[in-house]
Design an enzyme around this catalytic site. Structure first.
Site, PDB file in Angstrom:
ATOM      1  N   GLU A 173      34.600  48.441 -18.088  1.00 26.67           N
ATOM      2  CA  GLU A 173      35.605  47.849 -17.183  1.00 26.67           C
ATOM      3  C   GLU A 173      35.343  48.220 -15.723  1.00 26.67           C
ATOM      4  OE1 GLU A 173      39.418  49.061 -18.702  1.00 26.67           O
ATOM      5  OE2 GLU A 173      39.427  47.339 -20.027  1.00 26.67           O
ATOM      6  N   GLU A 367      37.284  44.521 -26.508  1.00 21.93           N
ATOM      7  CA  GLU A 367      38.575  45.217 -26.621  1.00 21.93           C
ATOM      8  C   GLU A 367      39.699  44.199 -26.682  1.00 21.93           C
ATOM      9  OE1 GLU A 367      39.522  48.257 -23.778  1.00 21.93           O
ATOM     10  OE2 GLU A 367      37.453  48.965 -23.709  1.00 21.93           O
TER      11      GLU A 367
HETATM   12  C1  BGP Z   1      41.109  49.807 -21.474  1.00 25.33           C
HETATM   13  C2  BGP Z   1      40.073  50.908 -21.735  1.00 25.33           C
HETATM   14  C3  BGP Z   1      40.151  51.535 -23.066  1.00 25.33           C
HETATM   15  C4  BGP Z   1      41.527  51.555 -23.695  1.00 25.33           C
HETATM   16  C5  BGP Z   1      42.370  50.342 -23.361  1.00 25.33           C
HETATM   17  C6  BGP Z   1      43.807  50.460 -23.842  1.00 25.33           C
HETATM   18  O1  BGP Z   1      41.300  49.680 -20.113  1.00 25.33           O
HETATM   19  O2  BGP Z   1      38.763  50.363 -21.623  1.00 25.33           O
HETATM   20  O3  BGP Z   1      39.591  52.825 -22.932  1.00 25.33           O
HETATM   21  O4  BGP Z   1      42.173  52.730 -23.473  1.00 25.33           O
HETATM   22  O5  BGP Z   1      42.369  50.087 -21.988  1.00 25.33           O
HETATM   23  O6  BGP Z   1      44.558  51.116 -22.837  1.00 25.33           O
HETATM   24  P1  BGP Z   1      45.488  52.329 -23.249  1.00 25.33           P
HETATM   25  O7  BGP Z   1      44.633  53.245 -24.051  1.00 25.33           O
HETATM   26  O8  BGP Z   1      45.947  52.904 -21.972  1.00 25.33           O
HETATM   27  O9  BGP Z   1      46.609  51.726 -24.075  1.00 25.33           O
END
Ligand code: BGP
Length: 468
Positions: A173, A367
């Site tokens: 990201e 993701e």
């Molecule tokens: C994205 C990241 C992941 C993951 C996801 C979910 O931005 O690439 O690492 O964490 O977010 O976010 P969170 O874990 O804060 O719910």
């Protein structure tokens, strides 16, 4: 007529810093994620303070338990699994002359196990886990030293794992440098909005150069590997709050800020609207003499991205230089999760079509997931129909996008096993089809157990997406 192509990559995704734990095992050095007690979106300690609780220090102990965890993934039918390599396991302070053999051996064993269980590793080279020493000594990615150190790190990885890892993404990201600059680029922004903006775009530029050098190295050492970039496109699914031209144009500008990373690394040059941002914020990127040629000559092959939600833009919301979260306001047509993320499967279809039109390159949804609270019943069962519904809606949206002509190579659900939330440091924001007994204070047995949604994903994969 089947929708998903034969060989479509189905799996799940985690990140070393949110799952492995074992933060000092095998000679690993501290990473930037080891000093964030409340997740990467919150406060940062200068160094890990003795006796203080840091969720990532033990996480879910994937480091010692991955054999059993990957067997759960195999049972669901995964043919790929995404994780990251913790840079500070390989170079504890980021710039040792030689890599740390114990760290390399751990990933040898991890990737070998994945293959034995029928999964292609999909590897993120740096996922919010830059060695802390590179932040302390150089201030993170605003300093060009990190380009050479990253290339050296890639050379070690490609030489060691080039025969067993065929899918790579250089950074996680990268466009989040503008929302969580410490996590995404190991930088501590300071000063006024113009100065912060300059720091973020300088860091991203250096990462674009590092990406190009990694692509060049991959062509030399792993000519058949798939090299991708990875963006968060949750920020790119931006709707104007109204049809007022200011809202419409503002939403496009916000979306473009997300796409600068992809425009540069997939098209090989800075777009005009980016140059205007630099002028308006009175800064000149510091570049090496070969930077733009490298970026031009070594574009990435595919676009990996995360999609969780869409957001809505209303005029007057700050676009550039902000280091807050995703800007926007509630969308009255969408439901939100307990953490305010608005659920929008059609937004995923929209973004896939927009990426197809803009880049015409393979895309990998690396993701997607629903973070929610889970309840363990007295008999140990965990009923999570909302998670299964979210999964089916988004897989269905991907099927529609494929029918629209989008070139989608794979889908990895974020957090197929409960892991630490990046943004909050919580375990209670659970994504998994497999539950992990651990709470937000780090208490629990770390025992694993299936949720109802485990079967839902298993059926989807068994039918290659047809069962949704
Ligand atoms: C994205 C990241 C992941 C993951 C996801 C979910 O931005 O690439 O690492 O964490 O977010 O976010 P969170 O874990 O804060 O719910």
């Amino acid at each position: 007529m089947t929708v998903f192509p034969k060989g479509f990559l189905w799996g799940g995704a985690i990140a070393a810093n949110q799952a492995e734990g074992a933060w000092q095992a095998g000679g690993k050095g501290p990473s930037i994620s080891d000093v964030t007690p409340h997740g990467l979106g919150g406060e940062v300690d200068p160094k890990p303070l003795p006796g203080k609780y840091y969720p990532n220090h033990e996480a879910i102990d994937f480091y010692h338990r991955y054999q059993g965890d990957l067997q759960y993934m195999q049972e669901m039918g995964f043919n790929c699994f995404r994780t990251s390599i913790a840079w500070s396991r390989i170079f504890p302070d980021g710039e040792e002359a030689e890599p740390n053999e114990a760290g390399l051996k751990y990933y040898d064993d991890l990737f070998k196990t994945m293959h034995e269980l029928g999964m292609e590793p999909v590897v993120t080279i740096s996922h919010y886990e830059t060695p802390l020493a590179l932040h302390d000594k150089y201030g993170g990615w605003t300093d060009r030293h990190l380009i050479d150190l990253y290339e050296k790190y890639c050379r070690v990885l490609f030489t060691r794992y080039g025969n067993i890892v065929h899918y790579w993404m250089t950074f996680n990201e990268m466009n989040n440098t503008h929302t969580i600059p410490y996590a995404a680029a190991a930088i501590a922004v300071s000063g006024d909005a113009d100065h912060k903006t300059a720091q973020m775009y300088q860091a991203e530029h250096n990462m674009y150069v590092a990406n190009a050098k990694a692509v060049r190295l991959a062509k030399q050492l792993m000519p058949t590997a798939h090299m991708g970039i990875m963006l968060s496109l949750s920020q790119a699914a931006v709707y104007p709050a109204t049809c007022a031209p200011k809202d419409v144009f503002g939403a496009m500008q916000l979306q473009r800020r997300t796409f600068i990373s992809a425009d540069v690394q997939l098209r090989g040059a800075y777009p005009g609207y980016a140059k205007r941002i630099f002028q308006e914020h009175n800064f000149q990127l510091k570049m090496g003499p070969d930077d733009l040629q490298l970026i031009h000559d070594y574009p990435s092959e595919f676009l990996g991205f995360s999609y969780y939600r869409s957001s809505t833009y209303a005029d007057g919301t700050p676009i550039y230089g902000d280091t807050g979260g995703v800007v926007g306001r509630p969308n009255p047509y969408l439901k939100a999760t307990d953490w305010g993320w608005q659920i929008d499967p059609l937004g995923l279809r929209w973004i896939c079509n927009l990426v197809q039109d803009r880049y015409n390159c393979p895309m990998f949804i690396v993701e997607n997931g629903l973070g929610m609270k889970d309840k363990v019943e007295p008999d140990g069962s965990i009923h999570d129909p909302a998670r299964a519904a979210y999964l089916k809606q988004h897989v269905r949206a991907i099927g529609e996008a494929i029918k629209d002509g989008c070139n989608i190579m794979g889908y990895t659900w974020w957090g197929p096993i409960d892991i630490v939330s990046a943004g909050t440091g919580q375990m209670s924001k659970r994504y998994g089809f497999v539950y992990v007994d651990r709470d937000d204070a780090g208490h629990g047995t770390l025992a694993r157990s299936k949720k109802d949604s485990f079967e839902a994903y298993k059926q989807i994969i068994a039918s290659n997406g047809e069962s949704v």
